[in-house]
Design a protein around this motif. Sequence first.
Motif, PDB file in Angstrom:
ATOM      1  N   UNK A 120      54.360  31.841  42.662  1.00 26.26           N
ATOM      2  CA  UNK A 120      54.882  30.584  43.196  1.00 26.26           C
ATOM      3  C   UNK A 120      55.605  30.783  44.527  1.00 26.26           C
ATOM      4  N   UNK A 121      55.253  31.852  45.221  1.00 23.70           N
ATOM      5  CA  UNK A 121      55.852  32.155  46.519  1.00 23.70           C
ATOM      6  C   UNK A 121      54.963  31.573  47.618  1.00 23.70           C
ATOM      7  N   UNK A 122      55.382  30.468  48.256  1.00 20.86           N
ATOM      8  CA  UNK A 122      54.553  29.855  49.295  1.00 20.86           C
ATOM      9  C   UNK A 122      54.430  30.708  50.552  1.00 20.86           C
ATOM     10  N   UNK A 123      55.314  31.688  50.707  1.00 20.62           N
ATOM     11  CA  UNK A 123      55.248  32.556  51.875  1.00 20.62           C
ATOM     12  C   UNK A 123      54.155  33.615  51.723  1.00 20.62           C
ATOM     13  N   UNK A 124      53.817  33.911  50.466  1.00 21.40           N
ATOM     14  CA  UNK A 124      52.776  34.912  50.193  1.00 21.40           C
ATOM     15  C   UNK A 124      51.816  34.291  49.184  1.00 21.40           C
ATOM     16  N   UNK A 125      50.960  33.418  49.679  1.00 24.46           N
ATOM     17  CA  UNK A 125      50.047  32.685  48.809  1.00 24.46           C
ATOM     18  C   UNK A 125      48.924  33.539  48.253  1.00 24.46           C
ATOM     19  N   UNK A 126      48.175  32.945  47.329  1.00 25.74           N
ATOM     20  CA  UNK A 126      47.062  33.659  46.687  1.00 25.74           C
ATOM     21  C   UNK A 126      46.020  34.112  47.699  1.00 25.74           C
ATOM     22  N   UNK A 127      45.859  33.337  48.785  1.00 26.53           N
ATOM     23  CA  UNK A 127      44.889  33.718  49.809  1.00 26.53           C
ATOM     24  C   UNK A 127      45.292  35.018  50.503  1.00 26.53           C
ATOM     25  N   UNK A 128      46.599  35.199  50.718  1.00 25.70           N
ATOM     26  CA  UNK A 128      47.082  36.418  51.364  1.00 25.70           C
ATOM     27  C   UNK A 128      46.968  37.617  50.424  1.00 25.70           C
ATOM     28  N   UNK A 129      47.195  37.367  49.141  1.00 26.07           N
ATOM     29  CA  UNK A 129      47.042  38.451  48.163  1.00 26.07           C
ATOM     30  C   UNK A 129      45.580  38.895  48.106  1.00 26.07           C
ATOM     31  N   UNK A 130      44.675  37.909  48.119  1.00 27.39           N
ATOM     32  CA  UNK A 130      43.240  38.226  48.084  1.00 27.39           C
ATOM     33  C   UNK A 130      42.816  38.988  49.334  1.00 27.39           C
ATOM     34  N   UNK A 131      43.333  38.570  50.492  1.00 25.30           N
ATOM     35  CA  UNK A 131      42.996  39.253  51.751  1.00 25.30           C
ATOM     36  C   UNK A 131      43.542  40.674  51.756  1.00 25.30           C
ATOM     37  N   UNK A 132      44.715  40.856  51.185  1.00 26.86           N
ATOM     38  CA  UNK A 132      45.311  42.196  51.113  1.00 26.86           C
ATOM     39  C   UNK A 132      44.466  43.109  50.225  1.00 26.86           C
ATOM     40  N   UNK A 133      44.042  42.588  49.087  1.00 26.18           N
ATOM     41  CA  UNK A 133      43.184  43.372  48.200  1.00 26.18           C
ATOM     42  C   UNK A 133      41.904  43.801  48.929  1.00 26.18           C
ATOM     43  N   UNK A 134      41.318  42.856  49.649  1.00 30.69           N
ATOM     44  CA  UNK A 134      40.081  43.148  50.376  1.00 30.69           C
ATOM     45  C   UNK A 134      40.318  44.227  51.432  1.00 30.69           C
ATOM     46  N   UNK A 135      41.426  44.106  52.147  1.00 32.27           N
ATOM     47  CA  UNK A 135      41.766  45.102  53.173  1.00 32.27           C
ATOM     48  C   UNK A 135      41.948  46.482  52.558  1.00 32.27           C
TER      49      UNK A 135
END
Length: 264
Positions: A188-203
């Motif tokens: 529930x952290x709007x500063x680190x949304x699910x899209x950023x987590x997904x991009x980090x995993x991909x990176x």
Amino acid sequence: MKKIALLMSLCCMAVSTAQAAVQGKEVNYREDGTILKGYIAYDDAVKGRRPAVLVVHEWWGHNEYTRKRADMLAAMGYTALAVDMYGDGKQANHPDDAGKFATEVSKNMPLAKRRFEAGMKLLRKQKTVDPKEMAAIGYCFGGGVVLNMARMGEDLKGVASFHGSLDALTPAQPGKIKARIISFTGEDDPMIGADKVAAFRQEMDKAGADYRVVTYPGAKHSFTNPAADELGKKFNLPLAYNAEADKDSWQQTTVFLREVFGGK
């Protein structure tokens, strides 16, 4: 006589236990003429050299919360350095200043790297430190810093990021990352949304990193800091302490550090 000897032995043990405790001291160190104000903690009951951990502060700057985490690491048997990434021990009392200080460093990775390495250099000189055994943890701004240090190939055994920024100015390159990575974020952290987590995993996958991402349902930004509730209300920010996530992330970090240091 045996009872007296036993009592004397117990008394000596009590005195020894009382004398052995976490020691903390303020330290000044430098990076290119800038004075950095840090804090080193260690347990004087632990003999010889031991692994070391750098602690990188939230965007508020090097404060008591950062030192508390250094003390906790020292109690676990490590030598810990709470670093100063802003210089001169600067602290922010308002999000506007915090954002300004954090941006000045996070947008200048060469500067961030030099200041981080100044902390590493200081730690390696400590008589309680095994210079070959070093890791780093960071919170919020600091979480982003330690992840970027790993991306740049710093010689660290591991890094742990707590509600830290996952954005990279320069994405990690294959084979570059030496450190094992663990990242804790709130769903529930709007500063680190699910899209950023997904991009980090991909990176991380593309870079071939040894990493793990842990997310906590219901947790907001700054979930490890008990002061988050008050700060969130004061400045109308999506900050909130989450005791369960705080406890679990620290327990997982405890195991993580033992693993990266080979059980030390």
